[in-house]
Enzyme design. Structure first.
Site, PDB file in Angstrom:
ATOM      1  NE  ARG A  57      37.690  45.758  41.020  1.00 47.51           N
ATOM      2  CZ  ARG A  57      38.721  46.367  40.944  1.00 47.51           C
ATOM      3  NH1 ARG A  57      39.497  46.460  41.954  1.00 47.51           N
ATOM      4  NH2 ARG A  57      39.297  46.749  39.966  1.00 47.51           N
ATOM      5  N   GLY A  58      39.321  42.583  40.144  1.00 51.16           N
ATOM      6  CA  GLY A  58      40.425  43.025  39.423  1.00 51.16           C
ATOM      7  C   GLY A  58      41.186  41.519  39.256  1.00 51.16           C
ATOM      8  CB  ALA A  59      43.255  40.662  36.425  1.00 54.29           C
ATOM      9  NE  ARG A 100      33.742  39.732  37.485  1.00 57.16           N
ATOM     10  CZ  ARG A 100      34.211  40.949  37.558  1.00 57.16           C
ATOM     11  NH1 ARG A 100      35.065  41.594  38.181  1.00 57.16           N
ATOM     12  NH2 ARG A 100      33.946  41.726  36.384  1.00 57.16           N
ATOM     13  CD  GLN A 205      34.973  48.680  38.415  1.00 53.86           C
ATOM     14  OE1 GLN A 205      34.458  49.684  38.011  1.00 53.86           O
ATOM     15  NE2 GLN A 205      34.660  47.676  38.071  1.00 53.86           N
ATOM     16  CG  ASP A 246      40.485  42.596  33.390  1.00 54.59           C
ATOM     17  OD1 ASP A 246      40.242  42.415  34.717  1.00 54.59           O
ATOM     18  OD2 ASP A 246      40.317  43.660  32.808  1.00 54.59           O
ATOM     19  CG  ASN A 257      41.849  47.630  31.561  1.00 49.35           C
ATOM     20  OD1 ASN A 257      41.715  46.473  32.379  1.00 49.35           O
ATOM     21  ND2 ASN A 257      41.982  48.625  31.578  1.00 49.35           N
ATOM     22  CE  LYS A 258      35.688  46.957  34.778  1.00 47.21           C
ATOM     23  NZ  LYS A 258      34.675  45.885  34.694  1.00 47.21           N
TER      24      LYS A 258
END
Ligand code: MRU
Length: 387
Positions: A57-59, A100, A205, A246, A257-258
């Site tokens: 995960r993570g852009a 995603r 996270q 992201d 973002n998150k």
């Protein structure tokens, strides 16, 4: 990054490709910080599933994974007809893209791979071109993060207390990370500073991944409850906020973002604390015209209604926290408007969000080179994960 695994310190990339097995190698982030395991996906469908289920995960990390997945899909094609190969690639692309929706990096990464294919070349040549382009994307991701570190370093003064949200560290990229790059650069110079990691409910996270990364690098940090940041800001305990993203809209400067990032940006503005967003160029979306058009992923309600962790016996388990009959909403990202953002730390320097569009040619936008970001040393992908 160099991490200690089972007593041995060595270098790992978050995402790598094993050409002999045609497998994408992923650090299984669902198991960190309790277990360090590498998962190999052997088909593009398995790779898409790994993205969807957040093994990776993570852009930037899902960007590189999608690029390798597209190459993996290309390599799996058996046949001689160019039109069938093109149709197959289109299906692979759509499968990976759908895994995603919020981060734009997978789309930019796969577009970079597609642009590297010469339609006049044989299928075998195009398969090789796809893999080389995926490798190039992964290497560029590392180079971009290193450059973010060099530009962001000036922001970190000795003794500072920083806040970060979620994980935009090396686990969210191929290596180094975006929000963490200035921290690692400052730490390498011996500057003392302290980091607050928002735990980042619902998947935590910050508490699991960022805290593990910082601990591995020996950087002083505390995990805080998501709701603690306002109190710490009010008491003068936070000097600077750096987060990742992201998707950053090149036209408007809006930042996805998150979930919870917007709240932190509002609080930072209220308390006059600088708020920076660190991104590689693959996180820029030059097409969307409004933040309201960014697809916001809604994940399973179980993430909100409970939590994953280790039992006393060392078994990984999900426990329900919320009232058994209550449903939940789980929007995974939010959008922060440009006026709350002090600057975007890019590999090419720090840019005010409102200036992104004016600088689009330099930043790889529509008037510039869309698929390659010149000026970066390409490192060989020799730092692959062990098999
Ligand atoms: O749902 P995730 O963990 O894939 O979310 C992405 C993120 O980690 C964050 O939004 C991060 O700050 C930006 S990705 C570099």
């Amino acid at each position: 990054m160099n991490v200690v695994v089972r007593g041995r310190r060595r270098h790992y990339r978050t995402v790598a490709f094993d050409a002999a097995r045609r497998a994408v190698l992923l650090i299984d982030q669902r198991r960190l910080p309790h277990q360090f395991q590498i998962l190999a996906t052997r088909t593009f469908r398995e790779t898409a599933t790994a993205i969807r289920e957040m093994v990776v995960r993570g852009a930037g990390a899902i960007g590189a994974t999608a690029a390798y997945g597209l190459a993996q899909g290309a390599l799996a094609f058996r046949g001689r007809q160019a039109d069938r190969f093109a149709a197959h690639l289109a299906a692979v692309y759509e499968t990976l893209k759908a895994a995603r929706p919020t981060a734009v990096d997978p789309v930019n990464a796969m577009n970079q791979v597609r642009a590297a294919l010469d339609p006049r070349a044989s299928i075998a040549e195009q398969q090789a071109q796809a893999l080389a382009a995926a490798q190039r994307f992964a290497d560029e991701d590392v180079a971009h993060c290193e450059a973010i570190g060099r530009h962001g370093l000036a922001l970190i003064r000795p003794g500072m207390r920083l806040l970060t949200h979620c994980n935009a560290g090396w686990l969210a990229f191929v290596d180094v990370g975006s929000a963490t790059a200035p921290l690692y650069a400052a730490h390498a110079e011996g500057r003392p500073f302290q980091v607050y990691c928002d735990e980042t409910r619902p998947r935590c996270q910050g508490a699991t991944l960022t805290a593990w990364e910082l601990a591995q690098q020996g950087i002083a940090h505390h995990v805080i409850a998501d709701n603690a940041a306002g109190h710490l800001m009010q008491r003068g305990a936070i000097d600077l906020v750096i987060v990742g993203s992201d998707r950053v809209l090149g036209r408007t400067g809006e930042v996805a973002n998150k979930i919870g990032t917007y709240t932190k940006a509002v609080l930072a503005r209220r308390h006059g604390i600088p708020f920076y967003v660190a991104i590689p160029l693959s996180t820029l979306d030059w097409h969307l015209r409004a933040g309201s058009a960014i697809p916001i992923e809604e994940r399973a309600e179980e993430e909100v209604l409970g939590a994953w962790g280790l039992t006393r016996g060392g078994r990984r388990a999900w426990v329900r926290v919320a009232n058994p009959t209550s449903p939940a909403r789980n929007p995974s990202f939010d959008v922060t408007p440009p006026e709350l953002i002090t600057g975007i730390i890019t590999p090419l320097g720090i840019v005010r969000p409102a200036d992104l569009w004016a600088q689009r040619a330099r930043l790889g936008g529509p008037a510039g080179s869309r698929h390659h970001y010149p000026g970066f040393t390409r490192r060989p992908a020799s730092a692959n994960l062990p098999t």
